[in-house]
Design an enzyme around this catalytic site. Structure first.
Site, PDB file in Angstrom:
ATOM      1  N   HIS A   1       0.813  -1.228   0.063  1.00 26.23           N
ATOM      2  CA  HIS A   1       0.076   0.123  -0.093  1.00 26.23           C
ATOM      3  C   HIS A   1       0.751   1.147  -0.171  1.00 26.23           C
ATOM      4  CE1 HIS A   1      -3.545  -2.160   0.577  1.00 26.23           C
ATOM      5  NE2 HIS A   1      -4.366  -1.292   0.179  1.00 26.23           N
ATOM      6  N   GLY A   2       1.966   1.122   0.413  1.00 23.10           N
ATOM      7  CA  GLY A   2       2.808   2.411   0.668  1.00 23.10           C
ATOM      8  C   GLY A   2       4.037   2.395   1.174  1.00 23.10           C
TER       9      GLY A   2
END
Lengths: 470, 320
Positions: free
Chosen positions: A328-329
Site C-alpha cells: 500500500h505504500g
C-alpha cells in the site's frame, strides 16, 4: 489523464467511436492497446517504457514456461525479481535510503546518502501483481500462455484498470480480450449507473470529505475528539474515492464490451477482519489469499512440529497483511497498518471468530459490527496519520477536548461529514428494496438527485484519486 | 425557469461581481498620502516589516499585504482603488514569485472569489475574461451558458455547504456562522499546523504556478493582467517596480530550464515597458534557515529581507 477530467472525456469519446467502428477483433485490440499506452503515457511518457519492457519480458517468460525452455522455478524467479525488483526500486528506494541514513546517525556516523527522488510510476503496484499472477497461473497450468503479444500487452495495459485496478485475472480479462465483442444496449444499461455513481462518489462525497479530513490531519497536535472525527471522515473518504474509481473503471469497461470484477461489497458492514478483507478491495484480497496466504499456510502445515497448526494459524495472516501494508505504500504507517490487520485476524481466529463465523442473534450481530467498525476506523487512522510519531504523540499528550472552540468545530465537521455520507446509506437502502413497484420510482429518483448533485459539484480542477499513489 | 428566477438565458459566462466596491485602500492612500505602495500576498506580510522599512527609508508605505491575494486581486485594487485615488503614489512595488504575474486564474475561485468580489465591479469584464473565461474549455462554456444548474453551481454548492456546516452547531450549541468561523480560525490557526504537513500543503497549492502552460511567458503575458497593470499605472505616472521574492522550492542551480527562461523573458518584458525589476530570488543573504516553509520567512528572515529590500530601493526612491 484522470477519468473525471475533460481531456479523458474527449479521449474516450473519440476512442469509443473508433473502437466500435472497427470491424475485427484484432483491430479493436490493437486500437485498445494504443489507447491504453496513450492514456498511461499522458501522465508521464517514460512510464510507458517500464510498462512495455516488463510486459515484453513476462510475455517471453510465460512462453518459456509453456515450452519448458528453462525450469519453471528459474523463470518464475526471474519474473519475480524483475517485477518486484522494479516495484521495490521505484517505491522504496528513498524510504530505505532514509532509514539507513537515520540508522547511521543513531550509530554516530554522519554520512549523507543521496536520495534519488524518482517519481513512482502510477499503477506500477497494480500491474505488477496482475502480471505476476499471470506467470504463476501459467506455471501452475491454470491457463495456457498467450501467444499473441498484442492480446497480452492489452491485458496488462488495459486502460480502465491500469492506474488503480481492479487487479483482474487473466482467466477473466484475457479470455474476454481473446473473444469477439459486439455492441448491445445492455452494455450501456450496465455502464451508466456505475459511471454516474463513480462521478457522484468522487466529486460530491470524496472530494468534499477530503476538505475536512485534510485539515484535521495537518494539525500539529489535534485533540482526540478531532482525530476521531478525522478518522471517521477518512473512513468514508477512502471508500468513496476508491470505489468511485472502481465504478468508473467497470462502467468504462462495460462500454467497451468487458465485464470486470467488483472490488467492494459494503465493506463497512463487516463483522470480522476476515469478513472485511472479503469485502474490501476484493481483487487485491484474492490475490493476497491465492498467492501469499495459501502457499505460506501450506508451507507452515508441512513443518513437522506439534505446533504446526498454531503456526499455520498465526504466521500466514501476519505475513499476508504485512505484504499488504508494504504494497500500500512507503512509510511505517502502512507497515504498522498491515501488522495491525494481521494481528486482528489472528486474534479473531484464536477467539473462534474467524472464517465464516456468524453471530446467532441480532444483539451479537450489532455488537460485532460496532466493534469491527471501530477497529476499521482505527486502522484507517493509522493508515492516514502523517507518521507513527504523530499518532503516538496524540495518544500520549492530547486531551479528549482541548478547548470549547474544538467542540464547535467538531460539531460542524461531524455534521458536514454525515451530510455527505448520508447518500451512501440511502443508496444502500434503495438497493435493498425488493418490491419492484417501489424500487422502480425510488431508484430513478436517487439517480436523478445524484446526477443533479454531480453537476453542482463539478469543479474545473480534478484532484487525484487516493489509490493513484499506491 | 430563467424567467421565473429572473436570470439571463443564455447565461453570461463567468461570475458576476457585486456592484459595491470596497474603497479601503483608496481612502488610506488619500489619508496617508503615501509615496510608496507595497503590494503582495502573505509573502509580503511575512517578508517586509513596514515599521522597520519606515525607519530605514524614512518613507511610510501604503502596505497592501493581503494573504491569499494574486494578480487578479492586485489588478482590481490598482484599477479600482489606487488609480481612482486623488493622491497618486510615486512608486508601486509589486511582490511576486515566479509565474504569479502571468497566471491570471490563480487563486480566483472559492474563498478567493469572495475576496476578489469585494474589489471588483460588474464593469470589470477583463477580470472575468482573463481569470475565468479564458481557462474554460468549450464544454464548460456551453454548460455554463445553457444549463442553469451548472451555471449557478457555485451558489448552489455554497448553499448546501452552508447548511451542512452551520445548521447543527446553531441548533445544538447556539453557535452561529460567525461563532463557527471563529472557532475554525482558532482551531486551525497557522501556528497549530504541523510544519512538514503545512509545507507540503503550501507546495501542493503552488504546483499550479509551475505547470508547463504557465511557464510559457510569451503565451501567457497577453492573457494576463500584467499589461493592464503597467498601462493603468503609467497613465497615472506611477512607477511600477516588480519585486521577485526568493522561495526555497528550487535552489538557484536546480531551477528548471522553463522557469529560468520564463524569468528571463519576464525581466526583458519589464525593461521593454519601462518597469523596474528587482530580483531577490538568488540572494545569498536570505538563507534557507530563514524560511518557515517554501515561501514564508521567519521573524529573523523578515528583518533581513526588510533591510535588503530597503537597501535595494534606496537608489530608486532617492532619485528626484
Amino acid at each position: 489523464m484522470h477519468f473525471t477530467s475533460f481531456v479523458f472525456i474527449l479521449f474516450f469519446l473519440a476512442f469509443f467511436v473508433l473502437y466500435w467502428a472497427s470491424p475485427k477483433r484484432g483491430i479493436k485490440n490493437l486500437l485498445f492497446l494504443v489507447a491504453s499506452y496513450l492514456f498511461y503515457g499522458w501522465f508521464h511518457p517514460w512510464y510507458c517504457l517500464i510498462l512495455f519492457f516488463t510486459t515484453l519480458l513476462d510475455y517471453f517468460i510465460a512462453l518459456g514456461i509453456g515450452r519448458k525452455i528453462l525450469s519453471k522455478k528459474t523463470l518464475m524467479l526471474l519474473s519475480f525479481i524483475v517485477n518486484f525488483g522494479t516495484m521495490i526500486f521505484f517505491k522504496y528506494n528513498d524510504f530505505f535510503l532514509l532509514e539507513i541514513q537515520n540508522a547511521l546517525i543513531q550509530l554516530g556516523i554522519d554520512y549523507q546518502l543521496t536520495t534519488l527522488h524518482i517519481i513512482f510510476p502510477l499503477g506500477l503496484s497494480f500491474y505488477t501483481l496482475k502480471k505476476f499472477a499471470y506467470i504463476l497461473d501459467v506455471a501452475r497450468q491454470n491457463i495456457v500462455p498467450e501467444t499473441n503479444f498484442i492480446n497480452f500487452a492489452l491485458f496488462v495495459a488495459f486502460f480502465p484498470q491500469i492506474t488503480s485496478g481492479p487487479i483482474d485475472r487473466a482467466q477473466n480479462l484475457l479470455s474476454q480480450i481473446q473473444s469477439e465483442r459486439k455492441w448491445s444496449r445492455s452494455l450501456f444499461n450496465n455502464a451508466w449507473p456505475l459511471i454516474l455513481m463513480g462521478f457522484f462518489k468522487k466529486l460530491v462525497i470524496a472530494d468534499s470529505l477530503a476538505v475536512v479530513v485534510d485539515k484535521i490531519f495537518t494539525l500539529q497536535q489535534p485533540s482526540i475528539l478531532l482525530v476521531l472525527i478525522g478518522a471517521f471522515g477518512f473512513t468514508f473518504q477512502l471508500l468513496t474515492d476508491f470505489s468511485a474509481y472502481t465504478d468508473l473503471s467497470r462502467g468504462i469497461s462495460f462500454l467497451l464490451g468487458f465485464r470486470t470484477p467488483e472490488n467492494f461489497k459494503s465493506p463497512y458492514l463487516s463483522i470480522t477482519p476476515t469478513d472485511f478483507w472479503n469485502r474490501w478491495h476484493i481483487t487485491l484480497s484474492e490475490w493476497l489469499r491465492d498467492y501469499i496466504f495459501f502457499p505460506v499456510r501450506r508451507l507452515c502445515l508441512r513443518i513437522k512440529s506439534r505446533a504446526s497448526k498454531q503456526i499455520a494459524l498465526i504466521v500466514p495472516p501476519l505475513i499476508t497483511m504485512l505484504a499488504s501494508g508494504f504494497w500500500h505504500g512507503t512509510g511505517w504507517t502502512y507497515i504498522v497498518w498491515g501488522v495491525y490487520y494481521g494481528l486482528l485476524i489472528v486474534i479473531y481466529q484464536i477467539a473462534g471468530f474467524g472464517g465464516a463465523w456468524k453471530p446467532n442473534n441480532r444483539f451479537k450481530l450489532a455488537a460485532a459490527w460496532m466493534l469491527m467498525f471501530g477497529l476499521i476506523m482505527f486502522g484507517w487512522l493509522i493508515f492516514r496519520s502523517p507518521s507513527i510519531e504523530w499518532l503516538v504523540n496524540i495518544g500520549r499528550h492530547s486531551q479528549f477536548v482541548q478547548s470549547s472552540n474544538e467542540i464547535f468545530v467538531a460539531v460542524a465537521s461531524l455534521s458536514t461529514i454525515t451530510g455527505y455520507i448520508a447518500p451512501l446509506l440511502i443508496k444502500h437502502f434503495v438497493d435493498a428494496i425488493k418490491k419492484d413497484a417501489i424500487r422502480n420510482w425510488v431508484e430513478p429518483l436517487f439517480y436523478a438527485v445524484a446526477l443533479t448533485a454531480t453537476v453542482v459539484y463539478i469543479n474545473s480542477s480534478t484532484p487525484d484519486f487516493i489509490y493513484f499513489q499506491f | 425557469m430563467p424567467a421565473r428566477y429572473q436570470t439571463h438565458y443564455p447565461r453570461e459566462l463567468g461570475p458576476e461581481f457585486k456592484p459595491q466596491v470596497r474603497q479601503d485602500w483608496r481612502e488610506k492612500l488619500e489619508t496617508q498620502k503615501a509615496e510608496i505602495v507595497l503590494m503582495g500576498d502573505s509573502v509580503l506580510r511575512e517578508g517586509i516589516d513596514p515599521s522597520q522599512f519606515k525607519a530605514l527609508t524614512g518613507e511610510e508605505p501604503l502596505y497592501v499585504a493581503i494573504p491569499g491575494s494574486s494578480s487578479a486581486l492586485w489588478y482590481a485594487i490598482i484599477k479600482n482603488n489606487i488609480a481612482v485615488s486623488t493622491h497618486q503614489p510615486r512608486y508601486l512595488f509589486l511582490f511576486f514569485r515566479d509565474t504569479m504575474l502571468t497566471t491570471p486564474d490563480y487563486r480566483v475561485t472559492g474563498k478567493y472569489f469572495t475576496m476578489l468580489d469585494e474589489f471588483a465591479s460588474p464593469d470589470d469584464t477583463l477580470i472575468v475574461q482573463y481569470a475565468y473565461i479564458n481557462s474554460m474549455n468549450w464544454i464548460e462554456k456551453l454548460l455554463e451558458q445553457y444549463v442553469p444548474l451548472y451555471g449557478n453551481r457555485t451558489d448552489l454548492r455554497n448553499s448546501i455547504e452552508y447548511r451542512l456546516k452551520y445548521t447543527l452547531p446553531f441548533r445544538l450549541l447556539r453557535c452561529g456562522e460567525v461563532c463557527v468561523d471563529q472557532a475554525i480560525a482558532n482551531v486551525f490557526a497557522d501556528e497549530k499546523m504541523a510544519f512538514i504537513l503545512k509545507e507540503r500543503a503550501v507546495s501542493e497549492a503552488e504546483d499550479y504556478l509551475y505547470e508547463n502552460k504557465n511557464l510559457d511567458f510569451n503565451n501567457q503575458v497577453s492573457r494576463s493582467f500584467l499589461p493592464e497593470i503597467i498601462r493603468t499605472l503609467q497613465e497615472k505616472n506611477v512607477q511600477l517596480v516588480l519585486v521577485q521574492v526568493k522561495t526555497t522550492r528550487f535552489r538557484s542551480g536546480n531551477r528548471p530550464f522553463l522557469l529560468n527562461k520564463y524569468l528571463a523573458d519576464l525581466q526583458q518584458y519589464a525593461i521593454a515597458h519601462n518597469v523596474l525589476y528587482l530580483s531577490f530570488s538568488d540572494n545569498k543573504r536570505l538563507k534557507d534557515a530563514y524560511f518557515v516553509d517554501q515561501i514564508h520567512l521567519s521573524d529573523e528572515g523578515k528583518e533581513v529581507f526588510t533591510t535588503l529590500f530597503s537597501e535595494a530601493i534606496k537608489p530608486i526612491i532617492d532619485t528626484p
